[in-house]
Scaffold this motif. Structure first.
Motif, PDB file in Angstrom:
ATOM      1  N   THR A 384       0.821  -1.223   0.000  1.00 55.10           N
ATOM      2  CA  THR A 384       0.000   0.000   0.000  1.00 55.10           C
ATOM      3  C   THR A 384       0.854   1.273   0.000  1.00 55.10           C
ATOM      4  OG1 THR A 384      -0.126   0.024   2.434  1.00 55.10           O
ATOM      5  CG2 THR A 384      -1.847  -1.189   1.229  1.00 55.10           C
ATOM      6  N   TYR A 385       2.143   1.136  -0.214  1.00 47.26           N
ATOM      7  CA  TYR A 385       3.065   2.274  -0.101  1.00 47.26           C
ATOM      8  C   TYR A 385       2.695   3.405  -1.071  1.00 47.26           C
ATOM      9  CZ  TYR A 385       7.630   4.678   0.114  1.00 47.26           C
ATOM     10  OH  TYR A 385       8.628   5.599   0.262  1.00 47.26           O
ATOM     11  N   LYS A 386       2.511   3.083  -2.336  1.00 48.09           N
ATOM     12  CA  LYS A 386       2.189   4.101  -3.342  1.00 48.09           C
ATOM     13  C   LYS A 386       0.848   4.758  -3.026  1.00 48.09           C
ATOM     14  CE  LYS A 386       2.037   4.720  -8.369  1.00 48.09           C
ATOM     15  NZ  LYS A 386       2.169   4.038  -9.688  1.00 48.09           N
ATOM     16  N   GLN A 387      -0.099   3.956  -2.607  1.00 47.74           N
ATOM     17  CA  GLN A 387      -1.432   4.466  -2.265  1.00 47.74           C
ATOM     18  C   GLN A 387      -1.356   5.436  -1.091  1.00 47.74           C
ATOM     19  OE1 GLN A 387      -4.223   1.362  -1.100  1.00 47.74           O
ATOM     20  NE2 GLN A 387      -5.160   2.772   0.368  1.00 47.74           N
ATOM     21  N   THR A 414       3.319  16.851  -7.605  1.00 50.79           N
ATOM     22  CA  THR A 414       3.558  16.591  -6.190  1.00 50.79           C
ATOM     23  C   THR A 414       4.652  15.542  -6.075  1.00 50.79           C
ATOM     24  OG1 THR A 414       1.850  14.879  -6.094  1.00 50.79           O
ATOM     25  CG2 THR A 414       1.195  17.113  -5.486  1.00 50.79           C
ATOM     26  N   ASP A 415       5.424  15.635  -5.006  1.00 46.11           N
ATOM     27  CA  ASP A 415       6.513  14.690  -4.786  1.00 46.11           C
ATOM     28  C   ASP A 415       6.590  14.388  -3.293  1.00 46.11           C
ATOM     29  OD1 ASP A 415       8.612  13.041  -5.273  1.00 46.11           O
ATOM     30  OD2 ASP A 415       9.934  14.548  -6.118  1.00 46.11           O
ATOM     31  N   ILE A 416       6.478  13.134  -2.950  1.00 49.73           N
ATOM     32  CA  ILE A 416       6.501  12.709  -1.550  1.00 49.73           C
ATOM     33  C   ILE A 416       7.735  11.836  -1.304  1.00 49.73           C
ATOM     34  CG2 ILE A 416       5.294  11.443   0.272  1.00 49.73           C
ATOM     35  CD1 ILE A 416       3.742  13.871  -0.613  1.00 49.73           C
ATOM     36  N   ALA A 417       8.475  12.150  -0.258  1.00 46.96           N
ATOM     37  CA  ALA A 417       9.567  11.292   0.192  1.00 46.96           C
ATOM     38  C   ALA A 417       9.266  10.857   1.616  1.00 46.96           C
ATOM     39  CB  ALA A 417      10.906  12.031   0.133  1.00 46.96           C
ATOM     40  N   THR A 418       9.560   9.618   1.931  1.00 48.31           N
ATOM     41  CA  THR A 418       9.313   9.058   3.258  1.00 48.31           C
ATOM     42  C   THR A 418      10.644   8.582   3.846  1.00 48.31           C
ATOM     43  OG1 THR A 418       9.071   6.719   2.657  1.00 48.31           O
ATOM     44  CG2 THR A 418       7.164   8.167   2.250  1.00 48.31           C
ATOM     45  N   PRO A 419      10.652   8.162   5.103  1.00 49.01           N
ATOM     46  CA  PRO A 419      11.890   7.589   5.639  1.00 49.01           C
ATOM     47  C   PRO A 419      12.426   6.432   4.800  1.00 49.01           C
ATOM     48  CG  PRO A 419      10.394   8.082   7.433  1.00 49.01           C
ATOM     49  CD  PRO A 419       9.633   8.337   6.164  1.00 49.01           C
ATOM     50  N   CYS A 420      11.534   5.697   4.164  1.00 47.43           N
ATOM     51  CA  CYS A 420      11.980   4.592   3.298  1.00 47.43           C
ATOM     52  C   CYS A 420      12.712   5.114   2.064  1.00 47.43           C
ATOM     53  CB  CYS A 420      10.785   3.734   2.878  1.00 47.43           C
ATOM     54  SG  CYS A 420      10.083   2.765   4.237  1.00 47.43           S
TER      55      CYS A 420
END
Length: 491
Positions: A384-387, A414-420
């Motif tokens: 579900t990461y992309k979602q 839009t651009d999202i970065a996560t700890p991963c």
């Protein structure tokens, strides 16, 4: 024949270590797993929009500080990226400007007193605390016993200026940033001050940061992370150093307690010394057949509370140059995601930077600080990461649209970065880029050497809480330790 040094990682600490090694006459090669340099201090473009993802101010940008000389020595600060000292640097805005945070502490106090006279006692205490910490800065020192071309020694006057901060250090280190700000009753003042650091830090970190702005430091270099990193890289190449991209080190190879090289996926690279600038908290568990048993490594593992963030970048077809360059949105309802809750959002507005977006458009960024690694790791594993990234972006756009009518409709990217994301590109522990100096927590610094001869460590994890100053300083110090061990003059 010159001895060979391999540096693992082309972030700021790795490039710093490599520049000093090359200056000192050593044969140095930097191995970087990514396709580019910069590590955690990075920026990138999407569809014509430039997103600054690593640096919002630079400690050491004040020319009067020793740290500024270090930035110049490695080539980071040059004629092509003068620093801008923006003021006010934070503004509470929700359609109307409310209260601002100024660099000049007298102006800062006047602004707060005029806006929130009900908090006079807390404001005056805050003013005195900031004033006490204005003499605090990173003291650049050389490794004891090192042969060095140019010595750095702390000046007595610098040490004396730190005494007032020492008198307040114990009390401030015992409480959190959030607890300190809770002494104010005015909600907008709370929103303003809560935005300076993450909630989990102690009050010392908060006061030190404000004091750094107040003493003329913490400017923003033109071109941000990417140009500063490029400048260091150019200096390294000029000195004869080498960088090899798309090369992930799988193992540091040792023999009879000595390092003999590194193993990548494709080859063995011999080395007389290895400087590890990948996050040491992760590296000690992944780069050795048998992890070093040094006491400091056990301490580091025990004390690591990692700082993470969710990064939101938005390219919008709107000219937002009429808004403050960094504005704090006070929220009626908390912004919640990934188990985190925010009462305000700190929005970085790059509308006045011509090279950050197409004409008439604006790049906007926001950091959502806090421990969200396990949330995103689970999303990776269950598909579900992309979602969830799309869901976070949607929620963020809905929030800004309430304050800037038409914002959501005008969004182009839009651009999202996560700890991963940070973990993937930088192999940092839980995708973190700093350590949290928590209330009542210890603030250790680590020796940057281990029981394996020829292995050195540098990077933000070496001195809590980390950040860019520690990155460049620890890179320099790692090379100094190496030069001392090899009886080489450090230049």
């Amino acid at each position: 024949m010159s001895k060979k040094v391999v540096v693992i990682g082309a972030g700021i600490s790795g490039l710093s270590a490599a520049v000093y090694a090359a200056r000192s006459g050593l044969d140095v090669t930097v191995l970087e797993q990514h396709i580019t340099f910069g590590g955690l201090s990075t920026s990138w473009s999407r569809k014509g929009y430039f997103f600054e993802g690593g640096m919002h101010w630079l400690t050491g940008s004040n020319p009067s500080l020793d740290l500024h000389s270090i930035w110049e020595e490695v080539g980071a600060l040059n004629e092509n990226n003068p620093c801008e000292f923006r003021d006010p640097y934070y503004t509470v805005w929700d359609g109307t400007e409310h209260v601002r945070l100024y660099r000049n502490i007298n102006k800062m106090k006047e602004e707060l007193l005029a806006y929130a006279p009900e908090d006079t006692k807390a404001i005056k205490r805050f003013y005195r605390d900031v004033k006490a910490f204005m003499g605090v800065h990173l003291l650049v020192q050389d490794v004891k016993g090192l042969k060095v071309e140019k010595h750095y020694r702390p000046k007595l006057s610098s040490l004396l200026k730190m005494i007032p901060a020492g008198l307040r250090l114990g009390a401030l280190s015992r409480i959190s940033h959030h607890e300190y700000v809770s002494r104010f009753t005015n909600k907008n003042v709370q929103h303003l001050l809560n935005s300076v650091n993450g909630y989990r830090y102690n009050a010392t970190s908060f006061i030190y940061t404000v004091a750094s702005f107040a003493n003329g430091d913490n400017g923003y270099p033109h071109g941000g992370s990417i140009l500063m990193g490029q400048n260091i890289l150019d200096k390294l190449i000029e000195l004869g150093g080498k960088v090899q991209y798309k090369t992930q080190v799988q193992k540091i190879v040792t023999e009879n307690g000595h390092v003999i090289g590194v193993q990548t996926k494709d080859s063995f690279i011999p080395a007389d010394a290895v400087i590890v600038t990948q996050d040491a908290r992760a590296a000690v568990d992944t780069l050795f057949d048998e992890p070093p048993r040094d006491k400091w490594i056990k301490t580091m593992k025990k004390n690591t509370i990692s700082e993470q963030n969710m990064f939101v970048g938005v390219g919008v077809k709107m000219d937002l140059s009429n808004l403050p360059f960094c504005f704090i949105l006070p929220l009626d309802k908390p912004f919640e995601y990934a188990g985190l809750s925010f009462s305000e959002l700190r929005i970085n507005n790059y509308a006045k930077y011509n090279d950050h977006s197409p004409e008439g458009c604006t790049s906007v960024t926001c950091l959502l600080l806090g421990d969200s690694y396990n949330f995103w790791k689970a999303a990776k594993e269950d598909g579900t990461y992309k979602q969830k990234k799309a869901e976070l972006a949607e929620r963020f756009l809905d929030t800004l649209d309430k304050y800037i009518p038409g914002f959501k409709e005008a969004v182009e990217v839009t651009d999202i970065a996560t700890p991963c994301t940070y973990e993937r590109y930088c192999s940092s522990f839980e995708g973190s880029w700093m350590s949290v100096w928590a209330p009542k927590g210890k603030r250790p610094s680590y020796p940057q050497k281990c029981e394996i001869e020829g292995v050195y460590f540098a990077g933000q994890r070496m001195i809590m809480p980390g950040g860019l100053p520690i990155a460049v300083y620890s890179g320099r110090r790692a090379t100094q330790l190496l030069c001392k061990d090899w009886n080489v003059i450090f230049r």
